[in-house]
Design a protein around this motif. Structure first.
Motif, mmCIF file in Angstrom:
data_model
loop_
_atom_site.group_PDB
_atom_site.id
_atom_site.type_symbol
_atom_site.label_atom_id
_atom_site.label_comp_id
_atom_site.label_asym_id
_atom_site.label_seq_id
_atom_site.Cartn_x
_atom_site.Cartn_y
_atom_site.Cartn_z
ATOM 1 N N ALA A 193 0.992 -0.932 0.000
ATOM 2 C CA ALA A 193 -0.209 0.215 0.234
ATOM 3 C C ALA A 193 0.930 1.035 0.078
ATOM 4 C CB ALA A 193 -0.823 -0.432 1.023
ATOM 5 N N HIS A 194 1.753 1.286 0.673
ATOM 6 C CA HIS A 194 2.871 2.224 -0.015
ATOM 7 C C HIS A 194 2.718 3.345 0.985
ATOM 8 C CE1 HIS A 194 1.142 1.933 -3.860
ATOM 9 N NE2 HIS A 194 1.752 3.427 -3.773
ATOM 10 N N CYS A 195 2.229 3.656 2.299
ATOM 11 C CA CYS A 195 1.360 4.759 2.558
ATOM 12 C C CYS A 195 2.404 5.933 3.066
ATOM 13 C CB CYS A 195 1.035 5.005 3.866
ATOM 14 S SG CYS A 195 -0.280 3.043 3.910
ATOM 15 N N GLY A 196 3.689 6.161 3.042
ATOM 16 C CA GLY A 196 4.909 6.356 3.075
ATOM 17 C C GLY A 196 5.212 6.762 2.045
ATOM 18 N N ALA A 197 4.939 6.718 0.964
ATOM 19 C CA ALA A 197 4.745 7.283 -0.197
ATOM 20 C C ALA A 197 5.008 8.872 -0.385
ATOM 21 C CB ALA A 197 4.119 6.636 -1.616
ATOM 22 N N CYS A 198 3.300 9.025 0.407
ATOM 23 C CA CYS A 198 3.405 10.429 -0.501
ATOM 24 C C CYS A 198 2.811 10.919 0.821
ATOM 25 C CB CYS A 198 1.508 9.796 -0.534
ATOM 26 S SG CYS A 198 1.839 9.263 -1.856
ATOM 27 N N HIS A 199 2.740 9.550 2.240
ATOM 28 C CA HIS A 199 2.524 10.875 3.648
ATOM 29 C C HIS A 199 4.012 10.621 4.679
ATOM 30 C CE1 HIS A 199 -1.963 10.543 3.659
ATOM 31 N NE2 HIS A 199 -2.033 9.351 3.502
ATOM 32 N N THR A 200 4.412 11.100 4.004
ATOM 33 C CA THR A 200 6.547 11.082 4.143
ATOM 34 C C THR A 200 6.901 11.766 3.644
ATOM 35 O OG1 THR A 200 6.306 9.053 5.137
ATOM 36 C CG2 THR A 200 8.341 10.475 5.072
ATOM 37 N N GLY A 201 7.377 13.074 3.661
ATOM 38 C CA GLY A 201 8.897 14.161 3.627
ATOM 39 C C GLY A 201 9.215 14.266 2.370
ATOM 40 N N ARG A 202 10.728 14.198 1.478
ATOM 41 C CA ARG A 202 11.414 14.203 0.303
ATOM 42 C C ARG A 202 11.820 14.843 1.122
ATOM 43 N NH1 ARG A 202 10.077 9.118 -2.560
ATOM 44 N NH2 ARG A 202 7.642 9.177 -2.238
ATOM 45 N N ASN A 203 13.842 15.282 0.943
ATOM 46 C CA ASN A 203 14.330 16.087 1.486
ATOM 47 C C ASN A 203 14.803 16.565 -0.704
ATOM 48 O OD1 ASN A 203 16.051 13.714 -0.600
ATOM 49 N ND2 ASN A 203 17.016 12.810 1.587
ATOM 50 N N ILE A 204 16.331 17.012 -0.369
ATOM 51 C CA ILE A 204 15.774 17.815 -1.663
ATOM 52 C C ILE A 204 16.241 16.239 -2.902
ATOM 53 C CG2 ILE A 204 18.868 18.065 -1.253
ATOM 54 C CD1 ILE A 204 19.053 20.672 -2.401
ATOM 55 N N ALA A 205 16.898 15.779 -2.318
ATOM 56 C CA ALA A 205 17.522 14.389 -3.492
ATOM 57 C C ALA A 205 15.649 13.851 -3.903
ATOM 58 C CB ALA A 205 18.707 14.047 -3.672
ATOM 59 N N GLY A 206 14.737 13.949 -3.278
ATOM 60 C CA GLY A 206 13.247 13.372 -3.872
ATOM 61 C C GLY A 206 13.693 12.125 -2.466
ATOM 62 N N ALA A 207 14.007 11.610 -1.858
ATOM 63 C CA ALA A 207 13.788 10.972 -1.299
ATOM 64 C C ALA A 207 13.219 11.378 0.334
ATOM 65 C CB ALA A 207 15.573 10.465 -0.615
ATOM 66 N N ARG A 208 12.509 9.851 0.988
ATOM 67 C CA ARG A 208 11.123 9.945 2.356
ATOM 68 C C ARG A 208 12.955 10.164 3.401
ATOM 69 N NH1 ARG A 208 9.782 4.833 3.202
ATOM 70 N NH2 ARG A 208 11.566 4.698 0.553
ATOM 71 N N LEU A 209 12.459 11.646 4.479
ATOM 72 C CA LEU A 209 12.821 12.122 4.978
ATOM 73 C C LEU A 209 12.149 10.808 6.731
ATOM 74 C CD1 LEU A 209 12.165 16.041 4.686
ATOM 75 C CD2 LEU A 209 14.357 14.644 4.850
ATOM 76 N N GLU A 210 13.714 10.340 7.004
ATOM 77 C CA GLU A 210 13.199 8.834 7.817
ATOM 78 C C GLU A 210 12.733 9.409 9.276
ATOM 79 O OE1 GLU A 210 16.579 6.618 8.223
ATOM 80 O OE2 GLU A 210 16.703 5.920 6.120
ATOM 81 N N THR A 211 13.264 11.544 9.290
ATOM 82 C CA THR A 211 13.420 10.986 10.960
ATOM 83 C C THR A 211 11.510 12.302 10.318
ATOM 84 O OG1 THR A 211 14.210 13.614 9.771
ATOM 85 C CG2 THR A 211 15.117 11.803 11.204
ATOM 86 N N ALA A 212 10.642 12.153 9.476
ATOM 87 C CA ALA A 212 9.412 12.305 9.622
ATOM 88 C C ALA A 212 8.218 11.374 8.984
ATOM 89 C CB ALA A 212 9.627 13.671 8.311
ATOM 90 N N PHE A 213 8.623 10.147 9.762
ATOM 91 C CA PHE A 213 7.598 9.292 8.624
ATOM 92 C C PHE A 213 6.442 9.672 9.366
ATOM 93 C CE2 PHE A 213 6.435 4.644 10.427
ATOM 94 C CZ PHE A 213 6.214 4.734 8.592
ATOM 95 N N TYR A 214 5.702 9.433 8.584
ATOM 96 C CA TYR A 214 3.760 9.791 8.325
ATOM 97 C C TYR A 214 3.889 11.187 8.982
ATOM 98 C CZ TYR A 214 2.824 4.411 7.243
ATOM 99 O OH TYR A 214 3.346 3.498 7.072
ATOM 100 N N ALA A 215 4.671 11.632 8.558
ATOM 101 C CA ALA A 215 4.228 13.425 9.235
ATOM 102 C C ALA A 215 3.854 14.466 7.912
ATOM 103 C CB ALA A 215 5.981 14.167 9.757
ATOM 104 N N GLY A 216 3.385 13.774 6.523
ATOM 105 C CA GLY A 216 2.731 14.773 5.653
ATOM 106 C C GLY A 216 3.851 15.024 4.591
ATOM 107 N N ASN A 217 3.337 15.781 3.798
ATOM 108 C CA ASN A 217 3.558 16.771 2.501
ATOM 109 C C ASN A 217 3.056 17.212 1.963
ATOM 110 O OD1 ASN A 217 5.780 16.270 0.292
ATOM 111 N ND2 ASN A 217 6.150 14.256 0.093
ATOM 112 N N ASP A 218 3.273 18.279 1.711
ATOM 113 C CA ASP A 218 3.278 19.530 0.662
ATOM 114 C C ASP A 218 3.256 19.858 -0.455
ATOM 115 O OD1 ASP A 218 1.335 19.785 3.841
ATOM 116 O OD2 ASP A 218 3.312 21.363 4.551
ATOM 117 N N ASP A 219 4.395 19.154 -0.551
ATOM 118 C CA ASP A 219 5.299 19.050 -2.000
ATOM 119 C C ASP A 219 5.176 17.657 -3.045
ATOM 120 O OD1 ASP A 219 6.160 20.404 -3.788
ATOM 121 O OD2 ASP A 219 8.203 20.189 -3.150
#
Length: 297
Positions: A193-219
């Motif tokens: 279901a890859h919930c973290g693909a959308c609900h976790t923010g990304r860094n400048i390289a487009g990788a998920r931020l491990e410290t922001a697990f499920y913290a949302g994504n405005d971009d």
């Protein structure tokens, strides 16, 4: 002289990365697949929503869905059995390498706009079932548009560096001391279901931020937004296990609103097809991810 040496060193490094192979050829998969189970897993994994251009009346899994990102615009490929434009000439091992490792039959890395990082723990039986399901899809001679990606992101060999830096195991394995429902929810939420693909923010390289697990994504691509699904935020918004189960089936939130955008598609083409037991499992895990959720700083 020094400049020449540095230029040679840079050229040598780039050449080494270019020639650096990615992926590991899987062992032969000779299991019989269950097309019904494979179709279910494809729904859970978002294959239909991402590879069917509903807006333009596209055929199922013929690709062409647009994904606009800060790195360029990507278009999902044709996954029908067409031998020229789809996967009709692939072997099951090619399919396994693409799904689990994000590597094409030619040995090229796929862009992480394809959510393969979440599918790394799919078993050989999962792959066999998915393969059996995809073999039932009629061929469609549809050619999706080429990705619109500028320099340097159009240099696919650079993805090898991205993979080395950011590609991680999805960690879908069962956790000792947790019951079957919770562990099934973990398997689905962190995997198919890859919930973290959308609900976790990304860094400048487009990788998920491990410290922001499920913290949302405005971009999100296309200007979409995914709210935080961390426990404290869900509770503040009136969410419970039962309301999540209901929303995954109907798209209706506790406030009586309905999901729109990407989440609306997730429900319409994905989670609404899941069994009540699997929706309960996902909701149970989301409301209690335990040690999977990093401690707040």
């Amino acid at each position: 002289m020094l400049g020449s040496v540095l230029a040679l060193a840079v050229a040598g490094t780039a050449g080494a990365v270019f020639l650096w192979p990615v992926g590991v050829a899987p062992e032969p998969i000779e299991l019989s697949g269950d097309a019904g189970r494979g179709a279910y897993l494809a729904r859970a994994s978002g294959c239909i929503a991402c590879h069917t251009n509903f807006e333009r009346g596209g055929a199922p899994l013929a690709g062409g869905v647009e994904l606009a990102t800060p790195f360029g615009t990507f278009y999902s490929p044709n996954l029908t059995t067409d031998p020229e434009n789809g996967i009709g000439r692939w072997s099951i091992e090619d399919f396994a390498m693409a799904v689990r490792q994000g590597v094409s039959p030619e040995g090229e890395p796929y862009y992480p706009s394809f959510t393969y990082p979440f599918y790394g723990d799919f078993s050989d039986q999962d792959i066999a079932d998915l393969w059996a399901a995809f073999q039932t899809v009629p061929p469609v001679a549809e050619v999706p548009p080429d990705h619109e990606v500028g320099f340097p992101f159009n240099m696919r060999w650079g993805l090898k560096l991205w993979r080395a830096a950011f590609l991680r195991d999805p960690e879908t394995e069962s956790v000792e001391g947790r019951d079957d429902v919770w562990n099934r929810g973990r398997e689905l939420a962190r995997g198919a279901a890859h919930c973290g693909a959308c609900h976790t923010g990304r860094n400048i390289a487009g990788a998920r931020l491990e410290t922001a697990f499920y913290a949302g994504n405005d971009d999100l691509p296309g200007g979409d937004h995914a709210p935080s699904i961390q426990i404290e935020h869900l509770v503040e918004q009136g969410w419970t296990v039962d309301s999540i189960v209901y929303a995954l089936e109907t798209g209706i939130t506790p406030s009586g609103d309905v999901f729109g955008g990407g989440m609306g598609e997730v429900v319409q083409y994905g989670t609404s097809f899941l069994t009540p037991e699997d929706r309960l499992a996902i909701a149970t895990y989301i409301m209690d991810p335990g040690d999977d959720l990093p401690d707040p700083e």
